[in-house]
Design a protein around this motif. Structure first.
Motif, PDB file in Angstrom:
ATOM      1  N   ASN A 199       0.562  -1.753  -0.257  1.00 54.62           N
ATOM      2  CA  ASN A 199      -0.603   0.217   0.112  1.00 54.62           C
ATOM      3  C   ASN A 199       0.646   1.581  -0.452  1.00 54.62           C
ATOM      4  OD1 ASN A 199      -1.946  -2.017   1.769  1.00 54.62           O
ATOM      5  ND2 ASN A 199      -3.130  -1.031   0.431  1.00 54.62           N
ATOM      6  N   GLN A 200       2.276   1.114  -0.920  1.00 52.99           N
ATOM      7  CA  GLN A 200       2.559   2.626  -1.271  1.00 52.99           C
ATOM      8  C   GLN A 200       3.437   3.116   0.280  1.00 52.99           C
ATOM      9  OE1 GLN A 200       0.767   5.431  -3.678  1.00 52.99           O
ATOM     10  NE2 GLN A 200      -0.859   4.486  -3.045  1.00 52.99           N
ATOM     11  N   VAL A 201       3.656   1.676   1.225  1.00 52.75           N
ATOM     12  CA  VAL A 201       4.804   2.627   2.123  1.00 52.75           C
ATOM     13  C   VAL A 201       5.515   2.825   2.426  1.00 52.75           C
ATOM     14  CG1 VAL A 201       4.380   0.622   3.477  1.00 52.75           C
ATOM     15  CG2 VAL A 201       3.489   2.660   5.170  1.00 52.75           C
ATOM     16  N   PHE A 202       6.293   2.278   1.539  1.00 50.78           N
ATOM     17  CA  PHE A 202       7.843   2.032   2.082  1.00 50.78           C
ATOM     18  C   PHE A 202       8.885   3.472   1.078  1.00 50.78           C
ATOM     19  CE2 PHE A 202       7.127  -2.927   1.952  1.00 50.78           C
ATOM     20  CZ  PHE A 202       7.012  -2.140   3.501  1.00 50.78           C
ATOM     21  N   THR A 203      10.266   3.216   1.750  1.00 51.32           N
ATOM     22  CA  THR A 203      11.107   4.459   0.983  1.00 51.32           C
ATOM     23  C   THR A 203      11.769   3.817  -0.213  1.00 51.32           C
ATOM     24  OG1 THR A 203      12.595   4.394   2.368  1.00 51.32           O
ATOM     25  CG2 THR A 203      10.968   6.013   2.622  1.00 51.32           C
ATOM     26  N   VAL A 204      12.178   3.898  -1.103  1.00 46.99           N
ATOM     27  CA  VAL A 204      12.923   2.749  -1.998  1.00 46.99           C
ATOM     28  C   VAL A 204      14.147   1.996  -1.334  1.00 46.99           C
ATOM     29  CG1 VAL A 204      15.180   2.518  -3.598  1.00 46.99           C
ATOM     30  CG2 VAL A 204      13.168   4.775  -3.798  1.00 46.99           C
ATOM     31  N   ASP A 205      14.382   2.555  -0.463  1.00 47.45           N
ATOM     32  CA  ASP A 205      15.890   1.645   0.636  1.00 47.45           C
ATOM     33  C   ASP A 205      15.201   0.437   1.210  1.00 47.45           C
ATOM     34  OD1 ASP A 205      14.827   3.641   1.691  1.00 47.45           O
ATOM     35  OD2 ASP A 205      16.864   3.571   4.166  1.00 47.45           O
ATOM     36  N   GLU A 206      14.525   0.930   1.855  1.00 43.38           N
ATOM     37  CA  GLU A 206      13.287   0.009   2.422  1.00 43.38           C
ATOM     38  C   GLU A 206      12.544  -1.153   2.237  1.00 43.38           C
ATOM     39  OE1 GLU A 206      12.426  -1.574   6.198  1.00 43.38           O
ATOM     40  OE2 GLU A 206      13.765   0.061   5.482  1.00 43.38           O
ATOM     41  N   ALA A 207      12.595  -1.039   0.155  1.00 42.26           N
ATOM     42  CA  ALA A 207      11.553  -1.702  -0.082  1.00 42.26           C
ATOM     43  C   ALA A 207      12.731  -2.639  -0.377  1.00 42.26           C
ATOM     44  CB  ALA A 207      11.003  -1.373  -1.802  1.00 42.26           C
ATOM     45  N   ILE A 208      13.753  -2.320  -1.011  1.00 42.72           N
ATOM     46  CA  ILE A 208      15.166  -3.084  -1.433  1.00 42.72           C
ATOM     47  C   ILE A 208      15.698  -4.138  -0.691  1.00 42.72           C
ATOM     48  CG2 ILE A 208      17.233  -3.481  -2.300  1.00 42.72           C
ATOM     49  CD1 ILE A 208      16.668  -0.644  -4.173  1.00 42.72           C
ATOM     50  N   ARG A 209      15.701  -3.417   0.904  1.00 46.17           N
ATOM     51  CA  ARG A 209      16.291  -4.325   2.174  1.00 46.17           C
ATOM     52  C   ARG A 209      14.528  -5.532   2.198  1.00 46.17           C
ATOM     53  NH1 ARG A 209      16.409  -4.439   8.072  1.00 46.17           N
ATOM     54  NH2 ARG A 209      14.053  -2.542   7.565  1.00 46.17           N
ATOM     55  N   ARG A 210      13.485  -5.010   2.639  1.00 51.04           N
ATOM     56  CA  ARG A 210      12.848  -6.332   2.925  1.00 51.04           C
ATOM     57  C   ARG A 210      12.902  -7.311   1.901  1.00 51.04           C
ATOM     58  NH1 ARG A 210       8.300  -4.064   7.136  1.00 51.04           N
ATOM     59  NH2 ARG A 210       9.223  -2.289   8.201  1.00 51.04           N
ATOM     60  N   ALA A 211      12.823  -6.497   0.674  1.00 48.66           N
ATOM     61  CA  ALA A 211      12.315  -7.636  -0.466  1.00 48.66           C
ATOM     62  C   ALA A 211      13.828  -8.946  -0.340  1.00 48.66           C
ATOM     63  CB  ALA A 211      12.343  -7.072  -1.994  1.00 48.66           C
ATOM     64  N   HIS A 212      14.789  -8.454  -0.397  1.00 44.65           N
ATOM     65  CA  HIS A 212      16.143  -8.655  -0.551  1.00 44.65           C
ATOM     66  C   HIS A 212      15.275 -10.292   1.049  1.00 44.65           C
ATOM     67  CE1 HIS A 212      18.518  -6.538  -2.574  1.00 44.65           C
ATOM     68  NE2 HIS A 212      17.663  -7.478  -3.094  1.00 44.65           N
ATOM     69  N   MET A 213      15.016  -9.924   1.958  1.00 47.47           N
ATOM     70  CA  MET A 213      14.484 -10.349   3.302  1.00 47.47           C
ATOM     71  C   MET A 213      13.638 -11.539   2.545  1.00 47.47           C
ATOM     72  SD  MET A 213      14.789  -7.839   6.390  1.00 47.47           S
ATOM     73  CE  MET A 213      14.589  -8.477   7.751  1.00 47.47           C
ATOM     74  N   TRP A 221       4.248 -11.962  -5.528  1.00 50.91           N
ATOM     75  CA  TRP A 221       4.417 -10.728  -6.053  1.00 50.91           C
ATOM     76  C   TRP A 221       4.695 -10.280  -4.950  1.00 50.91           C
ATOM     77  CZ3 TRP A 221      -1.210 -10.961  -8.614  1.00 50.91           C
ATOM     78  CH2 TRP A 221      -2.041 -10.557  -7.625  1.00 50.91           C
ATOM     79  N   ILE A 222       5.153  -8.211  -4.760  1.00 50.47           N
ATOM     80  CA  ILE A 222       4.783  -7.425  -4.137  1.00 50.47           C
ATOM     81  C   ILE A 222       4.582  -6.702  -4.533  1.00 50.47           C
ATOM     82  CG2 ILE A 222       7.277  -6.303  -4.418  1.00 50.47           C
ATOM     83  CD1 ILE A 222       8.025  -6.030  -1.514  1.00 50.47           C
ATOM     84  N   GLU A 223       2.968  -5.500  -4.026  1.00 46.55           N
ATOM     85  CA  GLU A 223       2.473  -4.581  -4.720  1.00 46.55           C
ATOM     86  C   GLU A 223       2.412  -3.651  -4.016  1.00 46.55           C
ATOM     87  OE1 GLU A 223      -2.381  -4.394  -4.332  1.00 46.55           O
ATOM     88  OE2 GLU A 223      -1.749  -6.652  -3.991  1.00 46.55           O
ATOM     89  N   GLU A 224       2.089  -2.404  -4.659  1.00 45.46           N
ATOM     90  CA  GLU A 224       2.399  -1.155  -4.490  1.00 45.46           C
ATOM     91  C   GLU A 224       3.679  -0.763  -3.471  1.00 45.46           C
ATOM     92  OE1 GLU A 224      -1.845   1.713  -5.828  1.00 45.46           O
ATOM     93  OE2 GLU A 224      -1.346   0.269  -3.594  1.00 45.46           O
ATOM     94  N   PRO A 225       4.949  -1.178  -3.902  1.00 47.55           N
ATOM     95  CA  PRO A 225       5.780  -1.575  -2.766  1.00 47.55           C
ATOM     96  C   PRO A 225       6.444   0.095  -2.129  1.00 47.55           C
ATOM     97  CG  PRO A 225       7.089  -1.975  -4.456  1.00 47.55           C
ATOM     98  CD  PRO A 225       5.143  -1.833  -4.555  1.00 47.55           C
ATOM     99  N   LEU A 226       5.885   1.036  -3.187  1.00 47.86           N
ATOM    100  CA  LEU A 226       6.342   2.453  -3.249  1.00 47.86           C
ATOM    101  C   LEU A 226       4.952   3.696  -3.858  1.00 47.86           C
ATOM    102  CD1 LEU A 226       9.815   2.143  -5.304  1.00 47.86           C
ATOM    103  CD2 LEU A 226       9.716   1.873  -2.684  1.00 47.86           C
ATOM    104  N   PRO A 227       5.358   4.436  -3.582  1.00 45.87           N
ATOM    105  CA  PRO A 227       4.214   5.948  -4.247  1.00 45.87           C
ATOM    106  C   PRO A 227       3.745   5.698  -5.679  1.00 45.87           C
ATOM    107  CG  PRO A 227       5.708   6.772  -2.361  1.00 45.87           C
ATOM    108  CD  PRO A 227       6.582   5.881  -2.262  1.00 45.87           C
TER     109      PRO A 227
END
Length: 371
Positions: A199-213, A221-227
């Motif tokens: 739901n668009q909550v992450f910043t780019v760095d946090e989205a990349i970090r969580r995706a790797h985890m 899929w990972i949906e609406e990770p960013l604005p």
């Protein structure tokens, strides 16, 4: 020629039966704008759009004051011409959610009218690629639920033949999201899709970090990770992770979708028929996605999206979230976990007009010959 004689508009607030929370909001009320197009021969088409609690009155005024009057006396079969004329009439407020939602209420009504007059169900009129599509459920995956509740709901969906379940993520600590999903994967096994929504909550760095985890969990899929307006951020994320990136519910223009696809910012398209402005632009987005060899997995509106998903060859999933039960007598037909496209002419939604009239908080009429 099906000349338009009357436009009828209702505002119906619907409170979800299930508590719905995600990383940025709670979904407490669906403002449902229902629009009926009556032609001079007495045929009627019904369309609708929605908000999740804000802006419904603005959609009503835009329809009543600026859009619906321009339809009176026009040929309802000229759907593409009407959509284009109304879009240019509102050029100062496009691209944007309020205008797109207003256009969608009109456009879906016109398609319903055309399909009813032709005696065809929408899925056949719009393409007829298949008569059913796989289902995944979102209704048991809300962020406030504990892991066991997620597991219980997903196991029941699996028992019913559904192909997947979507879980909201965006807990304050990344490890919380990972732990919830690890427990879910352990309970479900590897033969069931787990989908996630940020739901668009992450910043780019946090989205990349969580995706790797999250990559070891084999997510669908990972949906609406960013604005949704952060195109560059989505490009960076899509290059950085093996998890498919899904976007679309908050994109309001065919050309914005084209940019996402053309620049490698996503790999799954979740175009929402209400937020893109109706069936006319929805089909265009779906066909562009087909050209990019991408699937369409539309957001929300299962009662309408089942027909559109079945209309196109790249329609992959229908999202199960019941939302119209209070004001309809029809229900989504499910066979062995598959959503079955309605066979009745039109959208395949049987509206309960007694319930709609009782629940409407505002009703407007625009008539041919009215001063």
């Amino acid at each position: 020629m099906a000349l338009i004689a009357r436009i009828e508009i209702h505002m119906v607030p619907l409170v979800p039966r299930t508590k719905r929370t995600d990383a940025i909001q709670s979904f407490v009320c669906q403002e449902t704008v229902i629009l009926r197009v009556h032609d001079v021969d007495g045929a009627v088409g019904t369309g609708y759009a929605y908000t999740i609690g804000t802006g419904g009155s603005s959609i009503m005024r835009l329809l009543a004051d600026h859009l619906a009057p321009r339809l009176i006396g026009r040929d309802a079969d000229e759907i593409e011409r009407l959509w284009t004329d109304l879009k240019f009439h509102t050029h100062a407020t496009t691209v944007g959610a309020i205008t797109a939602l207003a256009l969608a209420a009109i456009d879906t009504a016109l398609w319903d009218l055309r399909a009813r007059r032709a005696g065809l169900p929408l899925w056949k009129l719009a393409g007829g690629a298949k008569d059913r599509a796989p289902l995944y459920t979102t209704e048991g995956g809300w962020l406030h639920l504990d892991p066991q509740a997620l597991i219980d709901d997903a196991l029941e969906a699996k028992r019913l033949g559904f192909g997947g379940a979507k879980v909201k993520i965006g807990k304050p600590r990344a490890r919380e999201d990972v732990s919830r999903l690890e427990k879910l994967r352990a309970a479900l096994g590897d033969d069931f899709e787990i989908l996630t929504d940020c739901n668009q909550v992450f910043t780019v760095d946090e989205a990349i970090r969580r995706a790797h985890m999250l990559e070891p969990l084999g997510l669908g899929w990972i949906e609406e990770p960013l604005p949704a307006d952060d195109l560059d951020g989505h490009i960076r994320l899509n290059r950085a992770t093996s998890i498919p990136v899904a976007v679309g519910e908050s994109i309001y223009s065919l050309r914005h979708f084209r940019e996402y696809m053309q620049k490698g910012a996503c790999s799954i398209i979740q175009v929402d028929v209400a937020r893109i402005g109706g069936i006319t632009p929805w089909l265009k987005v779906a066909h562009v996605a087909e050209a990019f060899n991408m699937p369409v997995c539309p957001h929300f509106l299962m009662e309408l999206h089942v027909s559109l998903t079945c209309a196109v060859p790249n329609g992959r999933w229908v999202e199960y979230i019941p939302q119209l039960d209070e004001i309809t007598t029809s229900r989504l037909k499910i066979e062995n976990g598959m959503a079955v496209a309605p066979s009745a002419p039109g959208l395949g939604i049987d509206w309960d007009w007694d319930a709609i009239n009782a629940l409407s908080i505002e009703t407007m009429d625009i008539l041919m010959g009215a001063a």
